[in-house]
Write an enzyme that holds these catalytic residues in place. Sequence first.
Site, PDB file in Angstrom:
ATOM      1  N   ARG A   1       0.798  -1.225   0.000  1.00  0.00           N
ATOM      2  CA  ARG A   1       0.000   0.000   0.000  1.00  0.00           C
ATOM      3  C   ARG A   1       0.833   1.279   0.000  1.00  0.00           C
ATOM      4  O   ARG A   1       0.584   2.191  -0.783  1.00  0.00           O
ATOM      5  CB  ARG A   1      -0.908   0.072   1.248  1.00  0.00           C
ATOM      6  N   THR A   2       1.798   1.355   0.901  1.00  0.00           N
ATOM      7  CA  THR A   2       2.506   2.635   1.067  1.00  0.00           C
ATOM      8  C   THR A   2       3.287   2.954  -0.200  1.00  0.00           C
ATOM      9  O   THR A   2       3.207   4.067  -0.734  1.00  0.00           O
ATOM     10  CB  THR A   2       3.436   2.562   2.294  1.00  0.00           C
TER      11      THR A   2
ATOM     12  N   LYS B   1      26.126  -6.285  -2.412  1.00  0.00           N
ATOM     13  CA  LYS B   1      27.596  -6.404  -2.415  1.00  0.00           C
ATOM     14  C   LYS B   1      28.178  -5.851  -1.127  1.00  0.00           C
ATOM     15  O   LYS B   1      29.392  -5.710  -0.994  1.00  0.00           O
ATOM     16  CB  LYS B   1      28.172  -5.604  -3.589  1.00  0.00           C
TER      17      LYS B   1
ATOM     18  N   ARG C   1      11.346   3.674   3.463  1.00  0.00           N
ATOM     19  CA  ARG C   1      10.901   2.705   4.478  1.00  0.00           C
ATOM     20  C   ARG C   1      12.118   1.887   4.899  1.00  0.00           C
ATOM     21  O   ARG C   1      12.881   1.428   4.056  1.00  0.00           O
ATOM     22  CB  ARG C   1       9.821   1.775   3.947  1.00  0.00           C
TER      23      ARG C   1
ATOM     24  N   HIS D   1       4.976   5.623  11.574  1.00  0.00           N
ATOM     25  CA  HIS D   1       4.508   5.546  10.181  1.00  0.00           C
ATOM     26  C   HIS D   1       3.584   6.765   9.980  1.00  0.00           C
ATOM     27  O   HIS D   1       2.366   6.648   9.910  1.00  0.00           O
ATOM     28  CB  HIS D   1       3.758   4.223   9.980  1.00  0.00           C
TER      29      HIS D   1
HETATM   30  N1   CP Z   1      -0.317  -0.111   5.859  1.00  0.00           N
HETATM   31  C1   CP Z   1       0.888  -0.333   5.298  1.00  0.00           C
HETATM   32  O1   CP Z   1       1.892   0.313   5.637  1.00  0.00           O
HETATM   33  O2   CP Z   1       0.894  -1.302   4.336  1.00  0.00           O
HETATM   34  P1   CP Z   1       2.182  -1.742   3.497  1.00  0.00           P
HETATM   35  O3   CP Z   1       3.150  -2.367   4.471  1.00  0.00           O
HETATM   36  O4   CP Z   1       1.669  -2.714   2.469  1.00  0.00           O
HETATM   37  O5   CP Z   1       2.772  -0.509   2.883  1.00  0.00           O
END
Ligand code: CP
Length: 307
Positions: free
Chosen positions: A57-58, A85, A107, A135
């Site tokens: 999603r993100t 590497k 991320r 998040h």
């Molecule tokens: N809600 C969320 O962060 O989903 P993903 O890990 O799929 O990005």
Amino acid sequence: MSLKGKDILSAFDFEREDLERLFKLADRLREEINDKGTLDYALGKVMVTAFFEPSTRTKLSFQFAMERLGGKVINFDVSTSSLLKGESDVDTMKIIDGYGPDVIVIRQKIPYFPHKVKDIVKAPIINAGDGPHEHPTQALLDVYTIWRELGEVDGLKVGIMGDLKYGRTPSSLSFMLTRFNNVRIYYIAPEVIQIRDEVLKEIKGKVNYMKVDKPEDVIEELDVLYITRLQKERFANPEEYERLKGVYKIDKKFLMKFKHIPIIMHPLPRVWELDPGVDELPQAKYFEQAKNGLYARAALIKEILGV
Ligand code: CP
């Protein structure tokens, strides 16, 4: 005040006026995108998505959002990169930044990684999840969803249930809810996976909260029930995960016992804690919530780019 050129590392980086402005902008962009498909606000701008941890999603909603704004996306792919590497993730960020992106979405499984690199990277950084820590853009779309569904955030009672210890969405959602008035948060979880003290320290005096063991103790009082999965990947002891698995699960039969059912939210992915039978209830909002991520993130990218 706009967020032009700013890093977004924490949900606390948004003031209430920022949130209200972004929610209205997200609604406006939703209409424009539905009407025209692709817009031209971000023409000539480039966003890099640097995801060192899995995401559906993100990553996709950030990529779609930038494309819909008319900008370009370059995806950094860990599995074909020189990280294999032995190159460090900090050097990797310096290299990505050196090519001159207009914004970088990161991320990482390491808490505070975006904070660590923010001063060595020129482009604005958006934290798309740093381990169990935060998040912030998930909180942005979560509160945007609450605002759209219930018309306001002030005065609401929000139950946050599940893995509050290892999850990063409960902390960011809690931080963002402090920006509103008279909100009450119920943390619903067995003590071993209850909300971390460091989170409570940050929100103390800014929002009312209470720890609760089971959803049935509070469900009829709630406006929102926000469910999260157990973060299997963060459990050091697989036996503890298996033991806790049996502790809670929300299904339609359980919900139908109550006179009042709150709206049901979940950051997704779900595994076993939210039964697909719940999807047919009008209170199930989690797929809409995921879709809202595109518009909330488009609004954020547009502001950060200053376009
Ligand atoms: N809600 C969320 O962060 O989903 P993903 O890990 O799929 O990005």
